[in-house]
Design a protein around this motif. Structure first.
Motif, PDB file in Angstrom:
ATOM      1  N   VAL A 125      36.064  48.883  39.394  1.00  0.00           N
ATOM      2  CA  VAL A 125      36.664  47.709  38.756  1.00  0.00           C
ATOM      3  C   VAL A 125      37.908  48.124  37.982  1.00  0.00           C
ATOM      4  N   TYR A 126      37.838  49.222  37.235  1.00  0.00           N
ATOM      5  CA  TYR A 126      39.013  49.695  36.499  1.00  0.00           C
ATOM      6  C   TYR A 126      40.162  50.039  37.452  1.00  0.00           C
ATOM      7  N   GLN A 127      39.852  50.707  38.568  1.00  0.00           N
ATOM      8  CA  GLN A 127      40.888  51.041  39.549  1.00  0.00           C
ATOM      9  C   GLN A 127      41.483  49.784  40.171  1.00  0.00           C
ATOM     10  N   ALA A 128      40.636  48.799  40.466  1.00  0.00           N
ATOM     11  CA  ALA A 128      41.103  47.548  41.072  1.00  0.00           C
ATOM     12  C   ALA A 128      41.987  46.762  40.107  1.00  0.00           C
ATOM     13  N   THR A 129      41.674  46.807  38.821  1.00  0.00           N
ATOM     14  CA  THR A 129      42.519  46.105  37.857  1.00  0.00           C
ATOM     15  C   THR A 129      43.858  46.821  37.706  1.00  0.00           C
ATOM     16  N   ALA A 130      43.829  48.139  37.694  1.00  0.00           N
ATOM     17  CA  ALA A 130      45.071  48.912  37.544  1.00  0.00           C
ATOM     18  C   ALA A 130      46.000  48.725  38.738  1.00  0.00           C
ATOM     19  N   SER A 131      45.422  48.547  39.929  1.00  0.00           N
ATOM     20  CA  SER A 131      46.244  48.392  41.135  1.00  0.00           C
ATOM     21  C   SER A 131      46.628  46.936  41.395  1.00  0.00           C
ATOM     22  N   GLY A 132      46.051  46.019  40.630  1.00  0.00           N
ATOM     23  CA  GLY A 132      46.356  44.603  40.830  1.00  0.00           C
ATOM     24  C   GLY A 132      45.546  43.964  41.938  1.00  0.00           C
ATOM     25  N   THR A 133      44.472  44.608  42.347  1.00  0.00           N
ATOM     26  CA  THR A 133      43.628  44.098  43.426  1.00  0.00           C
ATOM     27  C   THR A 133      42.771  42.921  42.991  1.00  0.00           C
ATOM     28  N   ILE A 134      42.273  42.975  41.769  1.00  0.00           N
ATOM     29  CA  ILE A 134      41.349  41.958  41.281  1.00  0.00           C
ATOM     30  C   ILE A 134      42.007  41.211  40.109  1.00  0.00           C
ATOM     31  N   PRO A 135      41.874  39.891  40.052  1.00  0.00           N
ATOM     32  CA  PRO A 135      42.505  39.134  38.965  1.00  0.00           C
ATOM     33  C   PRO A 135      41.822  39.400  37.623  1.00  0.00           C
ATOM     34  N   CYS A 136      42.636  39.649  36.609  1.00  0.00           N
ATOM     35  CA  CYS A 136      42.095  39.945  35.292  1.00  0.00           C
ATOM     36  C   CYS A 136      43.019  39.404  34.210  1.00  0.00           C
ATOM     37  N   TRP A 177      37.989  34.315  43.846  1.00  0.00           N
ATOM     38  CA  TRP A 177      38.551  35.494  44.504  1.00  0.00           C
ATOM     39  C   TRP A 177      37.578  36.042  45.549  1.00  0.00           C
ATOM     40  N   VAL A 178      36.302  36.087  45.209  1.00  0.00           N
ATOM     41  CA  VAL A 178      35.279  36.568  46.147  1.00  0.00           C
ATOM     42  C   VAL A 178      35.176  35.645  47.355  1.00  0.00           C
ATOM     43  N   ARG A 179      35.260  34.336  47.120  1.00  0.00           N
ATOM     44  CA  ARG A 179      35.191  33.368  48.226  1.00  0.00           C
ATOM     45  C   ARG A 179      36.459  33.366  49.072  1.00  0.00           C
ATOM     46  N   GLY A 180      37.503  34.059  48.636  1.00  0.00           N
ATOM     47  CA  GLY A 180      38.748  34.115  49.395  1.00  0.00           C
ATOM     48  C   GLY A 180      39.698  32.985  49.076  1.00  0.00           C
ATOM     49  N   GLU A 181      39.393  32.219  48.036  1.00  0.00           N
ATOM     50  CA  GLU A 181      40.274  31.114  47.643  1.00  0.00           C
ATOM     51  C   GLU A 181      41.530  31.638  46.958  1.00  0.00           C
ATOM     52  N   ILE A 182      41.457  32.851  46.451  1.00  0.00           N
ATOM     53  CA  ILE A 182      42.629  33.540  45.931  1.00  0.00           C
ATOM     54  C   ILE A 182      42.882  34.678  46.906  1.00  0.00           C
ATOM     55  N   ALA A 183      43.989  34.607  47.603  1.00  0.00           N
ATOM     56  CA  ALA A 183      44.272  35.571  48.667  1.00  0.00           C
ATOM     57  C   ALA A 183      44.253  36.991  48.120  1.00  0.00           C
TER      58      ALA A 183
END
Length: 77
Positions: A34-45, A62-68
Motif C-alpha cells: 500500500v505504501y509503495q502504491a501510494t508513492a507511485s500514484g497507483t492507488i488514490p489517497c 477504484w477496486v470496481r474499476g470505476e476509477i481507471a
C-alpha cells in the motif's frame, strides 16, 4: 433529535478516512505494498499533514474499476 445524531454518526463512520492498515486488509495485500502504491500514484489517497489516508468510497470505486487504474493519480508522498 437523538435519532438525527445517530443517523449522522452512521454517515460519518461510513465516510471516515481510513488508514494504511484498513486498505491493506481490505485489498488483501501487505502494508508495504500500500505504501509503495501510494508513492507511485497507483492507488488514490489523501494526505493529511504527514499522514496518508484513504476514502473508503473512492477505494471501493477504484477496486470496481470505476476509477481507471491507468490514469496517472497524484502521488501521496
Amino acid at each position: 433529535m437523538s435519532e438525527l445524531y445517530a443517523e449522522l454518526g452512521e454517515v460519518s463512520r461510513e465516510r471516515a478516512l481510513r488508514d494504511v492498515s484498513w486498505v491493506a486488509q481490505f485489498l488483501g495485500v501487505s502494508k508495504s505494498w500500500v505504501y509503495q502504491a501510494t508513492a507511485s500514484g497507483t492507488i488514490p489517497c489523501v494526505r493529511v499533514g504527514a499522514l496518508v489516508r484513504f476514502d473508503p468510497t473512492v477505494i471501493k470505486a477504484w477496486v470496481r474499476g470505476e476509477i481507471a487504474k491507468s490514469v496517472a493519480l497524484p502521488k501521496c508522498r
